[in-house]
Design a protein around this motif. Structure first.
Motif, PDB file in Angstrom:
ATOM      1  N   SER A  48      47.267  21.462  40.975  1.00 43.03           N
ATOM      2  CA  SER A  48      46.941  22.817  41.406  1.00 43.03           C
ATOM      3  C   SER A  48      45.503  23.169  41.033  1.00 43.03           C
ATOM      4  CB  SER A  48      47.907  23.818  40.765  1.00 43.03           C
ATOM      5  OG  SER A  48      47.793  23.804  39.350  1.00 43.03           O
ATOM      6  N   PRO A  49      44.874  24.016  41.836  1.00 42.38           N
ATOM      7  CA  PRO A  49      43.490  24.414  41.552  1.00 42.38           C
ATOM      8  C   PRO A  49      43.429  25.395  40.384  1.00 42.38           C
ATOM      9  CG  PRO A  49      44.334  25.603  43.451  1.00 42.38           C
ATOM     10  CD  PRO A  49      45.391  24.601  43.077  1.00 42.38           C
ATOM     11  N   ILE A  50      42.257  25.484  39.762  1.00 47.40           N
ATOM     12  CA  ILE A  50      42.049  26.428  38.665  1.00 47.40           C
ATOM     13  C   ILE A  50      40.958  27.415  39.055  1.00 47.40           C
ATOM     14  CG2 ILE A  50      42.784  24.749  36.939  1.00 47.40           C
ATOM     15  CD1 ILE A  50      39.827  24.409  36.173  1.00 47.40           C
ATOM     16  N   GLN A  51      40.801  28.470  38.258  1.00 42.87           N
ATOM     17  CA  GLN A  51      39.794  29.505  38.502  1.00 42.87           C
ATOM     18  C   GLN A  51      38.935  29.671  37.251  1.00 42.87           C
ATOM     19  OE1 GLN A  51      42.538  32.756  39.416  1.00 42.87           O
ATOM     20  NE2 GLN A  51      41.803  32.789  41.523  1.00 42.87           N
ATOM     21  N   GLU A  52      37.640  29.419  37.388  1.00 43.81           N
ATOM     22  CA  GLU A  52      36.701  29.600  36.286  1.00 43.81           C
ATOM     23  C   GLU A  52      35.426  30.254  36.794  1.00 43.81           C
ATOM     24  OE1 GLU A  52      36.241  25.564  34.793  1.00 43.81           O
ATOM     25  OE2 GLU A  52      37.288  26.125  32.946  1.00 43.81           O
ATOM     26  N   TYR A  53      34.856  31.144  35.982  1.00 45.46           N
ATOM     27  CA  TYR A  53      33.546  31.698  36.305  1.00 45.46           C
ATOM     28  C   TYR A  53      32.473  30.645  36.018  1.00 45.46           C
ATOM     29  CZ  TYR A  53      35.919  36.215  36.426  1.00 45.46           C
ATOM     30  OH  TYR A  53      36.774  37.253  36.741  1.00 45.46           O
ATOM     31  N   GLU A  54      32.628  29.946  34.919  1.00 44.30           N
ATOM     32  CA  GLU A  54      31.768  28.848  34.521  1.00 44.30           C
ATOM     33  C   GLU A  54      32.537  28.018  33.508  1.00 44.30           C
ATOM     34  OE1 GLU A  54      29.206  30.940  30.963  1.00 44.30           O
ATOM     35  OE2 GLU A  54      28.434  31.101  33.001  1.00 44.30           O
ATOM     36  N   PHE A  55      31.916  26.984  32.950  1.00 42.71           N
ATOM     37  CA  PHE A  55      32.610  26.113  32.021  1.00 42.71           C
ATOM     38  C   PHE A  55      33.211  26.906  30.858  1.00 42.71           C
ATOM     39  CE2 PHE A  55      32.236  23.669  28.013  1.00 42.71           C
ATOM     40  CZ  PHE A  55      33.282  22.789  28.236  1.00 42.71           C
ATOM     41  N   ASP A  56      34.514  26.701  30.640  1.00 42.06           N
ATOM     42  CA  ASP A  56      35.241  27.299  29.523  1.00 42.06           C
ATOM     43  C   ASP A  56      35.328  28.829  29.597  1.00 42.06           C
ATOM     44  OD1 ASP A  56      36.830  26.247  27.564  1.00 42.06           O
ATOM     45  OD2 ASP A  56      35.360  26.463  25.952  1.00 42.06           O
ATOM     46  N   VAL A  57      35.113  29.393  30.798  1.00 46.50           N
ATOM     47  CA  VAL A  57      35.255  30.849  30.991  1.00 46.50           C
ATOM     48  C   VAL A  57      36.204  31.057  32.175  1.00 46.50           C
ATOM     49  CG1 VAL A  57      34.096  33.062  31.334  1.00 46.50           C
ATOM     50  CG2 VAL A  57      32.907  31.190  30.163  1.00 46.50           C
ATOM     51  N   PRO A  58      37.513  31.021  31.935  1.00 47.89           N
ATOM     52  CA  PRO A  58      38.470  31.129  33.039  1.00 47.89           C
ATOM     53  C   PRO A  58      38.729  32.571  33.444  1.00 47.89           C
ATOM     54  CG  PRO A  58      39.643  30.852  30.967  1.00 47.89           C
ATOM     55  CD  PRO A  58      38.175  30.772  30.629  1.00 47.89           C
ATOM     56  N   PHE A  59      39.266  32.743  34.650  1.00 44.57           N
ATOM     57  CA  PHE A  59      39.792  34.044  35.048  1.00 44.57           C
ATOM     58  C   PHE A  59      40.921  34.413  34.084  1.00 44.57           C
ATOM     59  CE2 PHE A  59      38.555  34.541  39.782  1.00 44.57           C
ATOM     60  CZ  PHE A  59      37.362  33.889  39.565  1.00 44.57           C
ATOM     61  N   GLN A  60      41.132  35.731  33.901  1.00 45.17           N
ATOM     62  CA  GLN A  60      42.164  36.207  32.984  1.00 45.17           C
ATOM     63  C   GLN A  60      42.970  37.329  33.633  1.00 45.17           C
ATOM     64  OE1 GLN A  60      40.401  37.304  29.165  1.00 45.17           O
ATOM     65  NE2 GLN A  60      38.740  35.827  29.492  1.00 45.17           N
ATOM     66  N   LEU A  61      44.284  37.242  33.492  1.00 41.54           N
ATOM     67  CA  LEU A  61      45.169  38.295  33.989  1.00 41.54           C
ATOM     68  C   LEU A  61      45.377  39.323  32.891  1.00 41.54           C
ATOM     69  CD1 LEU A  61      47.185  39.287  36.215  1.00 41.54           C
ATOM     70  CD2 LEU A  61      48.940  37.979  34.992  1.00 41.54           C
ATOM     71  N   ALA A  62      45.302  40.610  33.260  1.00 41.26           N
ATOM     72  CA  ALA A  62      45.477  41.685  32.278  1.00 41.26           C
ATOM     73  C   ALA A  62      45.878  42.966  32.987  1.00 41.26           C
ATOM     74  CB  ALA A  62      44.190  41.909  31.477  1.00 41.26           C
TER      75      ALA A  62
END
Length: 421
Positions: free
Chosen positions: A265-279
């Motif tokens: 499955s694909p992932i979502q990141e703004y940049e390395f080690d900075v993922p999208f976050q659900l809140a």
């Protein structure tokens, strides 16, 4: 009978007697079929792994102790248990016999394992996972458990000093995993509180709804989770042979067939080690940039087959274990006649060992080197090539590590019997 000369002939049978005869014949045929299936299951367990058949642990609410889990399949019930259970069902309801064999349900015989990192062990870790059945499915399979959750105290491995969690659900159709964002601890907020609550609420939503997609279930779980905090998450729902899922951040799912990964499955990141976050964006406004369920990336696999292996995990696994290592663990475990609980536990243990090894060239170290190596590293990253560039980083990434593993298999409705793969 009517006497005619020296011969006896039967009078025409009434409609009622014919119906009773048909019912008796069908009941006998179904009973014989059930006995045959149970016999094949018994012979499989004895011939394939004669030294590995053990009784399940008692009093673990679905969990399996480390000593027993290493010796047994995900499910191994006794021969006479299957026969007696199904004979009782025949006596209780003839409808189950009339429907027998007309429908089969593809499920994941699933198990989950988790080991928190050192600094989060006392709080039970920052990760969470669940396994459940869409709509409850309380008419099929093992009805004692419809949901398993990592935060359930009954699933904590009491023999582990690392806070390890082991859980198992025989017939899961919905699975989910969440990785609480550790930076919330600087605001004196437990990072694991949001992820655990989100997974519990999503699991409950899956049991309450007979229909719905992974996106729908995550949306309901998110709406019910009124807490400050954020998490990355992946939720997947199996309906028929179609697996649909949603991902926010860098948690992920892989499917293996024949020991090789055929979907990731694909992932979502703004940049390395900075993922999208659900809140909950209203409660957490001002603390960072967050996403809603509608922002999740959706994905679908339309041809799940019996024998396919699901591995869903937090980034603690994928940062410390290469894809070829995942394939090795799954292949070796299945070759040894073990099940999903052994797969999940072995993946967690190997990833943890890599995370603490300063010389191991982990996927995380490779990506970090590429990120800091300029245009060349960016080009290689887009091509999916991982190499040690730039500073030549080594070592794993200490983190909470959670894994849900499942083996796809057909379940016979109205029983807890599985069709051979």
């Amino acid at each position: 009978y009517q006497r005619r000369g020296l011969q006896y002939t039967s009078a025409p049978a009434s409609e009622g007697s014919r119906a009773m005869a048909r019912q008796r014949s069908l009941s006998k045929a179904a009973t014989a079929l059930l006995a045959l299936v149970a016999t094949c299951r018994f012979l499989h367990d004895v011939l394939v792994a004669p030294d590995s058949v053990s009784l399940p642990a008692v009093g673990r609410r679905g969990g399996v102790s480390r000593s027993i889990a290493s010796k047994r399949h995900v499910a191994c019930r006794g021969f006479f248990d299957d026969i007696l259970d199904n004979v009782a069902k025949i006596g209780d309801s003839f409808n189950s016999i009339s429907n027998f064999g007309q429908k089969k349900l593809l499920v994941f015989r699933s198990a989950g394992a988790m080991v928190p990192k050192l600094e989060s062990q006392l709080k039970g870790g920052e990760d969470a996972f669940f396994m459940s059945r869409l709509g409850g499915d309380d008419g099929v399979g093992d009805t004692k458990l419809l949901m398993q959750h990592s935060a359930d105290a009954g699933n904590k491995d009491k023999n582990s000093k690392m806070g390890q969690v082991l859980a198992r659900l025989e017939a899961a159709t919905v699975v989910g995993i969440a990785d609480g964002v550790g930076s919330w601890s600087q605001y004196r907020i437990d990072p694991g509180q949001y992820s655990k609550s989100l997974m519990m609420n999503t699991a409950k939503a899956s049991i309450e709804r007979a229909k719905g997609s992974a996106q729908d279930l995550l949306g309901i779980g998110h709406k019910r989770t009124r807490l400050k905090g954020s998490t990355t998450t992946t939720v997947a729902c199996l309906k028929g042979t179609t697996l649909d899922g949603v991902t926010i951040g860098d948690t992920a799912l892989v499917l293996l067939r024949g020991g090789k990964i055929y979907f990731k499955s694909p992932i979502q990141e703004y940049e390395f080690d900075v993922p999208f976050q659900l809140a909950d964006c209203r409660l957490s406004d001002g603390y960072g940039m967050f996403s809603e369920p509608e922002d999740a990336v959706e994905w679908t696999v339309r041809d799940v087959r019996p024998g396919d292996v699901l591995v869903m995990a937090s980034d603690g696994l994928f940062d410390n274990l290469h894809d070829y290592e995942i394939e090795q663990v799954v292949s070796e475990t299945l070759r040894n006649g073990e099940g999903a609980d052994s797969i999940a536990r072995e993946l967690v243990n190997r990833a943890r060992a890599h995370s603490l090894d300063p010389e191991f060239v982990s996927p995380w170290a490779q990506e970090k080197g590429q990120w800091e190596s300029g245009p060349l590293g960016g080009t290689l990253r887009k091509l999916g090539v991982k190499a040690v560039l730039g500073g030549g980083y080594r070592g794993g990434k200490p983190d909470d590590i959670s894994v849900v593993a499942g083996i796809a298999q057909y379940l016979i409705p109205g029983t807890d019997l599985f069709m051979p793969i």
